[in-house]
Design a protein around this motif. Structure first.
Motif, PDB file in Angstrom:
ATOM      1  N   GLU A   8      44.950  30.811  46.500  1.00  0.00           N
ATOM      2  CA  GLU A   8      44.504  31.879  46.713  1.00  0.00           C
ATOM      3  C   GLU A   8      44.207  32.902  45.815  1.00  0.00           C
ATOM      4  N   ARG A  37      54.209  27.912  49.646  1.00  0.00           N
ATOM      5  CA  ARG A  37      53.687  28.710  48.390  1.00  0.00           C
ATOM      6  C   ARG A  37      53.803  28.352  46.991  1.00  0.00           C
ATOM      7  N   ALA A  59      51.293  35.327  46.289  1.00  0.00           N
ATOM      8  CA  ALA A  59      49.933  34.302  45.388  1.00  0.00           C
ATOM      9  C   ALA A  59      49.546  35.551  44.544  1.00  0.00           C
TER      10      ALA A  59
END
Length: 368
Positions: A40, A114, A142
């Motif tokens: 990302e 994440r 991110a």
């Protein structure tokens, strides 16, 4: 089962032709403690540029959609003989979502999370990363986590190195960089004195506004006097230099020795007994490192890289550093970006010319 997508590759041929292109790629299913990450965000760091572009002639390169072709000058082309003909992926670090894992327990524990990671192939839509080099980001974005490894762990590594060598103070060149600002926050929190070397008055003001005490401007006529005064006030005989080429190391050694000699009660033809040490950890200047015979014989010049440091530091130290990074990700270790670019925009001339100049405050973030 494999996954397909786009990825940046850099190739240097023996005739000095450098091709950097966005091309189709394929990622195999992760195994063991590997994870497949849908990327990302990934920063463009100086350490990435060395492989991505090196000192190629970017001004006169040929630019097209998703591709640039440039010439690598000598002696840099010959010096990179080991990579001739190899099509190499790029991008040290970044952040994204784990979309598949290997069968290892560490990998499975990251499923659906994440993470920040150091795959070495971060400029792509996907990357394979080792679970041991992943940091779960929790609620952090991110963008917040994209630069969670290289600069934070490097800055912490400098302080760990200084403490391990019995030092209470550090000199740091190019101190207004993202890494330099992190180092300043760490040193203030940990009680480590820090001498910040910058090259512009606005950088002096920037660091002063953040609470830095000892700032010296290499563009000032009295730079050496400033440097001697800061070393005298802090006893900083250990330094870290990302510039590499030129006289930065020489200036530091010279000022260290002058301060040490000024404290001697008797003359010694060989100079002071004060040990002086500088580490080069980057090559912002690709020219020769210039040293002069003006600081006795009690000095050491070495190289410092993050990966060898982490290998030598031990797991306990590394885990402590990683915990601190996550705990202070949006404060001590926050990174600021001047522009976000896609993988294709990353290879457009205006972007290439700006991020390759490595100017302070102009850090780019790639958002695949």
């Amino acid at each position: 089962m494999s996954t397909t997508g786009k990825q940046i590759f850099t190739t240097l041929e023996s005739d000095g032709t450098l091709t950097v292109e966005l091309a189709d790629s394929e990622w195999r299913a992760p195994t063991g403690n590997q994870v497949l990450v849908k990327m990302e965000a990934a920063p463009i760091n100086p350490s990435d540029l060395a492989l991505l572009l090196g000192p190629a002639d970017l001004e006169n390169a040929e630019y097209s959609s998703g591709k640039l072709v440039a010439k690598m000058p000598e002696p840099f082309n010959s010096g990179a003989k080991g990579r001739h003909g190899q099509r190499l992926p790029v991008g040290n670090e970044g952040a994204g979502m784990v979309v598949a894992t290997g069968e290892g327990d560490m990998a499975k524990a990251l499923a659906g999370q994440r993470i920040a990671c150091v795959p070495g192939t971060a400029y792509g839509e996907y990357a394979i990363a080792d679970a041991t080099m992943c940091l779960p980001l929790g609620d952090h974005s991110a963008q917040d986590g994209a630069s969670a490894f290289v600069n934070p762990m490097t800055a912490l590594g400098f302080v760990e190195t200084a403490k391990g060598e019995g030092q209470d103070a550090i000199i740091h060149a190019a101190a207004a960089s993202n890494l330099g600002q992190m180092l300043g926050r760490i040193c203030r929190a940990d009680g480590m004195a820090l001498v910040n070397i910058v090259r512009k008055q606005e950088q002096v003001e920037l660091l002063r506004g953040q609470g830095a005490e000892h700032i010296v401007n290499s563009s000032d006529e009295d730079f050496m006097a400033q440097l001697r005064g800061a070393i005298d006030a802090t006893d900083a005989y250990l330094g870290f230099d990302p510039i590499g080429g030129g006289k930065t190391v020489d200036h530091c050694f010279k000022a260290m020795e002058q301060v040490a000699v000024g404290k001697m009660s008797e003359y010694n033809r060989y100079g002071s007994n004060q040990q002086k040490k500088m580490y080069i950890y980057g090559r912002l200047d690709l020219g020769p490192t210039i040293l002069t015979p003006s600081y006795g014989f009690g000095w050491t010049l070495g190289g410092w890289l993050l990966t060898p440091f982490l290998q030598q530091a031990g797991m306990e130290t590394v885990m402590r550093m990683r915990r601190r990074v996550i705990d202070e990700l949006t404060t001590t270790f926050a990174s600021n970006y001047t522009r976000k670019v896609t993988l294709e925009e990353m290879l457009q001339k205006d972007a290439v010319m700006q991020y390759s100049a490595m100017r302070t405050g102009e850090k780019y973030l790639v958002t695949p």
